[in-house]
Scaffold this motif. Structure first.
Motif, PDB file in Angstrom:
ATOM      1  N   ILE A  30       0.844  -1.187   0.000  1.00 22.55           N
ATOM      2  CA  ILE A  30       0.000   0.000   0.000  1.00 22.55           C
ATOM      3  C   ILE A  30       0.882   1.241   0.000  1.00 22.55           C
ATOM      4  CG2 ILE A  30      -1.917  -1.122   1.156  1.00 22.55           C
ATOM      5  CD1 ILE A  30      -0.997   0.131   3.743  1.00 22.55           C
ATOM      6  N   LYS A  31       0.422   2.277  -0.706  1.00 23.49           N
ATOM      7  CA  LYS A  31       1.224   3.493  -0.836  1.00 23.49           C
ATOM      8  C   LYS A  31       1.215   4.299   0.458  1.00 23.49           C
ATOM      9  CE  LYS A  31       0.498   3.786  -5.829  1.00 23.49           C
ATOM     10  NZ  LYS A  31      -0.031   4.594  -6.946  1.00 23.49           N
ATOM     11  N   ASP A  32       0.123   4.237   1.157  1.00 26.05           N
ATOM     12  CA  ASP A  32       0.024   5.019   2.384  1.00 26.05           C
ATOM     13  C   ASP A  32       0.286   4.112   3.570  1.00 26.05           C
ATOM     14  OD1 ASP A  32      -0.528   6.655   4.468  1.00 26.05           O
ATOM     15  OD2 ASP A  32      -2.530   7.221   3.795  1.00 26.05           O
ATOM     16  N   ASN A  33       1.476   4.242   4.170  1.00 21.96           N
ATOM     17  CA  ASN A  33       1.860   3.377   5.285  1.00 21.96           C
ATOM     18  C   ASN A  33       1.476   3.950   6.637  1.00 21.96           C
ATOM     19  OD1 ASN A  33       2.914   1.215   3.918  1.00 21.96           O
ATOM     20  ND2 ASN A  33       4.966   2.072   3.782  1.00 21.96           N
ATOM     21  N   HIS A  34       0.747   5.035   6.661  1.00 21.78           N
ATOM     22  CA  HIS A  34       0.365   5.622   7.933  1.00 21.78           C
ATOM     23  C   HIS A  34      -0.604   4.700   8.663  1.00 21.78           C
ATOM     24  CE1 HIS A  34       2.492   9.248   7.045  1.00 21.78           C
ATOM     25  NE2 HIS A  34       1.769   9.480   5.959  1.00 21.78           N
ATOM     26  N   VAL A  35      -0.450   4.610   9.950  1.00 23.72           N
ATOM     27  CA  VAL A  35      -1.292   3.737  10.751  1.00 23.72           C
ATOM     28  C   VAL A  35      -2.764   4.099  10.615  1.00 23.72           C
ATOM     29  CG1 VAL A  35      -1.847   3.041  13.121  1.00 23.72           C
ATOM     30  CG2 VAL A  35       0.539   3.221  12.396  1.00 23.72           C
ATOM     31  N   SER A  36      -3.077   5.377  10.511  1.00 23.64           N
ATOM     32  CA  SER A  36      -4.479   5.795  10.399  1.00 23.64           C
ATOM     33  C   SER A  36      -5.133   5.197   9.167  1.00 23.64           C
ATOM     34  CB  SER A  36      -4.575   7.322  10.363  1.00 23.64           C
ATOM     35  OG  SER A  36      -3.834   7.836   9.274  1.00 23.64           O
ATOM     36  N   ALA A  37      -4.392   5.133   8.057  1.00 19.79           N
ATOM     37  CA  ALA A  37      -4.927   4.544   6.834  1.00 19.79           C
ATOM     38  C   ALA A  37      -5.123   3.042   7.000  1.00 19.79           C
ATOM     39  CB  ALA A  37      -4.007   4.847   5.656  1.00 19.79           C
ATOM     40  N   LEU A  38      -4.200   2.406   7.695  1.00 18.29           N
ATOM     41  CA  LEU A  38      -4.305   0.970   7.903  1.00 18.29           C
ATOM     42  C   LEU A  38      -5.500   0.633   8.785  1.00 18.29           C
ATOM     43  CD1 LEU A  38      -2.907  -1.707   7.275  1.00 18.29           C
ATOM     44  CD2 LEU A  38      -1.521  -1.396   9.330  1.00 18.29           C
ATOM     45  N   ARG A  39      -5.743   1.456   9.784  1.00 16.54           N
ATOM     46  CA  ARG A  39      -6.888   1.217  10.674  1.00 16.54           C
ATOM     47  C   ARG A  39      -8.212   1.251   9.923  1.00 16.54           C
ATOM     48  NH1 ARG A  39      -4.957   5.410  15.063  1.00 16.54           N
ATOM     49  NH2 ARG A  39      -3.622   4.121  16.392  1.00 16.54           N
ATOM     50  N   TYR A  71     -13.351  -7.521  11.100  1.00 14.64           N
ATOM     51  CA  TYR A  71     -13.609  -7.818   9.683  1.00 14.64           C
ATOM     52  C   TYR A  71     -14.664  -8.930   9.616  1.00 14.64           C
ATOM     53  CZ  TYR A  71      -9.086  -5.475   9.564  1.00 14.64           C
ATOM     54  OH  TYR A  71      -8.059  -4.579   9.752  1.00 14.64           O
ATOM     55  N   ARG A  72     -15.901  -8.540   9.833  1.00 18.19           N
ATOM     56  CA  ARG A  72     -16.989  -9.507  10.034  1.00 18.19           C
ATOM     57  C   ARG A  72     -17.256 -10.369   8.800  1.00 18.19           C
ATOM     58  NH1 ARG A  72     -19.367  -8.863  14.827  1.00 18.19           N
ATOM     59  NH2 ARG A  72     -19.066  -6.887  15.939  1.00 18.19           N
ATOM     60  N   ARG A  73     -17.072  -9.831   7.621  1.00 18.98           N
ATOM     61  CA  ARG A  73     -17.395 -10.576   6.402  1.00 18.98           C
ATOM     62  C   ARG A  73     -16.166 -11.175   5.727  1.00 18.98           C
ATOM     63  NH1 ARG A  73     -21.924  -6.678   3.443  1.00 18.98           N
ATOM     64  NH2 ARG A  73     -23.428  -6.660   5.176  1.00 18.98           N
ATOM     65  N   ALA A  74     -15.022 -11.015   6.306  1.00 19.29           N
ATOM     66  CA  ALA A  74     -13.780 -11.463   5.669  1.00 19.29           C
ATOM     67  C   ALA A  74     -13.623 -12.978   5.759  1.00 19.29           C
ATOM     68  CB  ALA A  74     -12.581 -10.781   6.324  1.00 19.29           C
ATOM     69  N   ARG A  75     -12.886 -13.509   4.822  1.00 15.14           N
ATOM     70  CA  ARG A  75     -12.391 -14.879   4.938  1.00 15.14           C
ATOM     71  C   ARG A  75     -11.129 -14.823   5.801  1.00 15.14           C
ATOM     72  NH1 ARG A  75     -10.150 -18.582  -0.124  1.00 15.14           N
ATOM     73  NH2 ARG A  75      -8.714 -19.884   1.103  1.00 15.14           N
ATOM     74  N   LEU A 216      -4.446  -2.144  13.386  1.00 16.67           N
ATOM     75  CA  LEU A 216      -5.610  -2.537  12.589  1.00 16.67           C
ATOM     76  C   LEU A 216      -6.922  -1.981  13.121  1.00 16.67           C
ATOM     77  CD1 LEU A 216      -4.654  -6.277  11.945  1.00 16.67           C
ATOM     78  CD2 LEU A 216      -4.538  -4.382  10.321  1.00 16.67           C
ATOM     79  N   GLY A 217      -6.873  -1.255  14.224  1.00 14.51           N
ATOM     80  CA  GLY A 217      -8.111  -0.719  14.779  1.00 14.51           C
ATOM     81  C   GLY A 217      -8.976  -1.784  15.425  1.00 14.51           C
ATOM     82  N   LEU A 218      -8.348  -2.784  16.037  1.00 17.04           N
ATOM     83  CA  LEU A 218      -9.109  -3.839  16.709  1.00 17.04           C
ATOM     84  C   LEU A 218      -9.624  -3.335  18.055  1.00 17.04           C
ATOM     85  CD1 LEU A 218      -6.718  -6.877  16.059  1.00 17.04           C
ATOM     86  CD2 LEU A 218      -8.479  -5.908  14.559  1.00 17.04           C
ATOM     87  N   ASP A 219     -10.655  -3.991  18.566  1.00 15.44           N
ATOM     88  CA  ASP A 219     -11.257  -3.542  19.822  1.00 15.44           C
ATOM     89  C   ASP A 219     -10.333  -3.836  20.996  1.00 15.44           C
ATOM     90  OD1 ASP A 219     -11.818  -6.153  21.131  1.00 15.44           O
ATOM     91  OD2 ASP A 219     -13.220  -6.457  19.488  1.00 15.44           O
ATOM     92  N   ASP A 220     -10.640  -3.205  22.132  1.00 20.21           N
ATOM     93  CA  ASP A 220      -9.860  -3.424  23.350  1.00 20.21           C
ATOM     94  C   ASP A 220     -10.650  -4.214  24.378  1.00 20.21           C
ATOM     95  OD1 ASP A 220     -11.707  -1.520  23.994  1.00 20.21           O
ATOM     96  OD2 ASP A 220     -10.276  -0.061  24.814  1.00 20.21           O
ATOM     97  N   ASP A 221     -11.598  -5.044  23.918  1.00 23.22           N
ATOM     98  CA  ASP A 221     -12.364  -5.893  24.817  1.00 23.22           C
ATOM     99  C   ASP A 221     -11.452  -6.914  25.494  1.00 23.22           C
ATOM    100  OD1 ASP A 221     -14.554  -4.527  23.942  1.00 23.22           O
ATOM    101  OD2 ASP A 221     -15.333  -6.143  22.668  1.00 23.22           O
ATOM    102  N   THR A 222     -11.926  -7.484  26.586  1.00 25.01           N
ATOM    103  CA  THR A 222     -11.173  -8.514  27.291  1.00 25.01           C
ATOM    104  C   THR A 222     -10.861  -9.669  26.355  1.00 25.01           C
ATOM    105  OG1 THR A 222     -12.270  -7.950  29.366  1.00 25.01           O
ATOM    106  CG2 THR A 222     -11.223 -10.121  29.237  1.00 25.01           C
TER     107      THR A 222
END
Length: 413
Positions: A30-39, A71-75, A216-222
């Motif tokens: 990916i051209k944009d390596n910024h974490v915000s874009a990845l999230r 990513y609810r619909r991802a394989r 990746l912007g994953l949740d912080d749940d237990t």
């Protein structure tokens, strides 16, 4: 570290080859390596890499859960060895297992077939067109799989960092061990488009794996460690126990005395003493482990004749089902310990050369029995490295372990 993967070294020149291959697919980054874009990026085909060992696989389950929540619909596929696949195959967050039969390379008469199967595996990974690979293994072989995938985003740990003092709330362990995990190994970090920073080594492995969450912007749940087993696996264990004279109505204690490192082994007499005490109190006692553990289990069974020796008779998933059936499990620092913690079972684990804060039963410090010695933890793997006659394990008595088990069972009721 050498293992059966060494047979693949015929593939051109290790890290040089990795660099060349990485350059060939660099235009897929990916051209944009910024974490915000990845999230904010959406991925539809994800490969999680953690082939072994059993405890490490269990540690990775919470990451699988968080990937599915994001990513609810991802394989979402998991590259894993066949022996550990049944531990995760039935998890509702997982789409498929991708099998890497690593052990076939060490079997006589199977090496050519293993090479052919390995090439087929590479084709399978390439055809899947993954757009995200998360490599939690961090060795040259897993980096190779990451690169072969052609994924535009490949995430793994950064290069190793320097060790420092270990001071944790649960245990005051202030020495600096000279061995153990410090980051990605064997130059594998060069394969990743994004590297997970390593701010400290004083953290549990599960929390360390979840350091990928901010990227990746994953949740912080237990963290959810739940293992899902098939009904067939559970029935197989029920049948095995019945065949060895343990009816479903009999309360069961499972002892798992095996582990790979020589230094992690608690004493034969220690396990035998625990077995004899629980048998006197009306429990059935089952000894469990792999074929590698059979000699130790036989020695314990000789010292505790009424114990039931099931070593070498269960797969990793069936071991999990056996622990699930038990009232309490007693282990060394091993994969079986992490299975017990994942299943939420009462348990006691004996520690010596390793740090329970980092790799103990997750958020279960009360389940750890250890003696407070200035040399522990050392992270030595072999007894020949220990200058103190394995004092950290020999000073743990069966009475100490039984007393802790009773307290934990009383609290669980």
């Amino acid at each position: 570290m050498q293992d059966s993967f060494a047979n693949l070294q015929a593939i051109p020149s290790g890290l040089i080859y990795l660099r060349q291959l990485n350059a060939q697919i660099e235009n897929a980054k990916i051209k944009d390596n910024h974490v915000s874009a990845l999230r904010s990026a959406e991925f539809s085909r994800i490969l999680l890499i953690k082939p072994s060992a059993l405890g490490d696989v269990v540690h990775t389950i919470p990451l699988l859960v968080k990937l599915r929540a994001r990513y609810r619909r991802a394989r979402i596929d998991w590259l894993i060895t066949p022996e550990n696949a049944e531990i995760v195959r039935y998890h509702p967050a997982l789409s498929n297992v991708v099998l890497f039969a690593r052990r076939d390379f060490s079997r006589r008469g199977r090496r050519w077939g293993a090479v052919v199967a390995f090439l087929d595996l590479l084709k399978q990974i390439r055809r899947a067109k993954y757009d995200l690979v998360v490599d939690m293994h961090g060795q040259v072989r897993s980096a190779f799989f990451s690169l072969i995938s052609g994924a535009r985003v490949r995430i793994g740990f950064d290069r190793p960092i320097k060790r420092s003092l270990t001071v944790s709330a649960e245990h005051d362990l202030k020495n600096v061990p000279s061995h153990g995990w410090r980051g990605a190994r064997e130059g594998s970090w060069i394969a990743y488009t994004h590297r997970i920073p390593i701010p400290t080594l004083d953290v549990h492995a599960i929390d360390r794996y979840l350091w990928v969450a901010p990227l990746l912007g994953l949740d912080d749940d237990t963290p959810d460690l739940t293992i899902y087993l098939s009904s067939e696996t559970i029935r197989n264990v029920e049948r095995l126990l019945e065949e060895h004279g343990v009816p479903a109505s009999k309360p069961l204690v499972v002892l798992v005395p095996g582990t790979i490192w020589e230094t992690k082994h608690w004493t034969i007499e220690g396990f035998a003493g625990v077995a004899r005490q629980f048998i006197r109190e009306g429990f059935a006692v089952a000894l469990a482990g792999t074929k590698r553990d059979q000699q130790r289990c036989q020695q314990i069974a000789t010292a505790a004749p009424d114990a039931c020796d099931l070593s070498g008779k269960t797969t990793p998933a069936e071991l999990a089902a056996l622990i699930r059936r038990a009232e309490v499990a007693v282990t060394n620092d091993s994969g079986s310990m992490h299975v017990a913690a994942s299943l939420g079972k009462p348990m006691v684990s004996v520690f010596g050369p390793t740090n329970p804060v980092h790799i103990g039963p997750y958020e279960r410090p009360e389940s750890v029995v250890r003696v407070d010695l200035p040399c522990s933890p050392c992270n030595y793997r072999r007894l020949s490295q220990c200058p103190f006659d394995h004092a950290c394990m020999k000073q743990v008595t069966s009475e100490m372990v039984v007393e802790r088990a009773r307290k934990i069972l009383a609290t669980a009721k």
